[in-house]
Scaffold this motif. Sequence first.
Motif, PDB file in Angstrom:
ATOM      1  N   PHE A 154       0.824  -1.205   0.000  1.00 39.72           N
ATOM      2  CA  PHE A 154       0.000   0.000   0.000  1.00 39.72           C
ATOM      3  C   PHE A 154       0.861   1.259   0.000  1.00 39.72           C
ATOM      4  CE2 PHE A 154      -3.441  -2.546   2.460  1.00 39.72           C
ATOM      5  CZ  PHE A 154      -3.703  -3.282   1.315  1.00 39.72           C
ATOM      6  N   CYS A 158      -0.151   3.400  -3.035  1.00 36.46           N
ATOM      7  CA  CYS A 158      -1.259   4.276  -2.627  1.00 36.46           C
ATOM      8  C   CYS A 158      -0.735   5.514  -1.903  1.00 36.46           C
ATOM      9  CB  CYS A 158      -2.224   3.522  -1.722  1.00 36.46           C
ATOM     10  SG  CYS A 158      -2.738   1.909  -2.363  1.00 36.46           S
ATOM     11  N   PHE A 161      -2.207   6.361   1.578  1.00 40.89           N
ATOM     12  CA  PHE A 161      -2.145   5.378   2.664  1.00 40.89           C
ATOM     13  C   PHE A 161      -1.344   5.942   3.834  1.00 40.89           C
ATOM     14  CE2 PHE A 161       0.084   1.706   4.682  1.00 40.89           C
ATOM     15  CZ  PHE A 161      -1.041   1.084   5.216  1.00 40.89           C
ATOM     16  N   SER A 204      -9.660  -4.955   0.418  1.00 37.94           N
ATOM     17  CA  SER A 204      -8.564  -4.010   0.167  1.00 37.94           C
ATOM     18  C   SER A 204      -9.015  -2.891  -0.760  1.00 37.94           C
ATOM     19  CB  SER A 204      -7.362  -4.740  -0.427  1.00 37.94           C
ATOM     20  OG  SER A 204      -6.868  -5.729   0.452  1.00 37.94           O
ATOM     21  N   ALA A 210      -7.295   2.987  -1.800  1.00 37.59           N
ATOM     22  CA  ALA A 210      -7.067   1.995  -2.855  1.00 37.59           C
ATOM     23  C   ALA A 210      -7.341   2.594  -4.231  1.00 37.59           C
ATOM     24  CB  ALA A 210      -7.955   0.781  -2.634  1.00 37.59           C
ATOM     25  N   PHE A 221      -1.684  -3.209  -8.125  1.00 42.18           N
ATOM     26  CA  PHE A 221      -2.289  -3.376  -6.809  1.00 42.18           C
ATOM     27  C   PHE A 221      -2.912  -4.769  -6.688  1.00 42.18           C
ATOM     28  CE2 PHE A 221      -5.804  -2.450  -3.707  1.00 42.18           C
ATOM     29  CZ  PHE A 221      -5.006  -2.044  -2.645  1.00 42.18           C
TER      30      PHE A 221
END
Length: 251
Positions: A154, A158, A161, A204, A210, A221
Amino acid sequence: MKSIEKFTDKALNYKKFRPSYPKELFSYLIAENIISSESCTADIGAGTGIFTALTAPHVMEIIAVEPNAKMMESCAEHCRNLTNVKYMQQSAENTKIEKSSIDTITCAQAFHWFDREKVKTEFKRILKPEGHAVLVWNSRVPDSDVSKKSSELFTSICPEFKGFSGGAGTLPEEYNDFFRNGKCAYTSFSNYRFETLESFIGSSLSASYAPQENNPKYKDFILGLTEIFNSLSINEVLTIPNLTHCFAGKL
């Protein structure tokens, strides 16, 4: 507000794959007289109604407050057979609930999205003088292999995150400024998650950070999640150590 729209396209995955909450949590809330069959409650940041539906059988009335239209729609569908649930599409900071009308406020997996100072003022306005606020999070045990590997993935993909559950803390002192006299009752409950590949990916994808399907990093991902699942699952089931944290007190 931008934060309100973060879950507009995630309601389906949120409803299908987000973990539930243990029965022991509600037994605790009842034993401590935080909720009862005579309680008028408000579930603030109700999302798709997971916590609302679990609370409803234990209280007289519950108002689900959720600002996102798609989430509110999903919440109403999820709770459609519960006659004591009302719905208000409003923000946590401005619920429009009547003053001093609520015995207990619950916030499950939501408080970290709120403006803490403004929401405290609003919660004090709608709570009865001796009413309770209950903050709940499902959080992965951070030192487990699946949490470490997921966090690495992540972090690399991301940008938004900040840790699981929005970086929400799990120590009571982190909420001292919110509760009356800086005190709250803290307890936690084991709430292990047992995921298939589909539910691991789906849960997730329900996270605010996400990537969406049109994001260039979406395929990476999914591939990363699949690799984590394949490396750690046993008999096609991935066990995720998880705790449900509960902070309860007066304001």
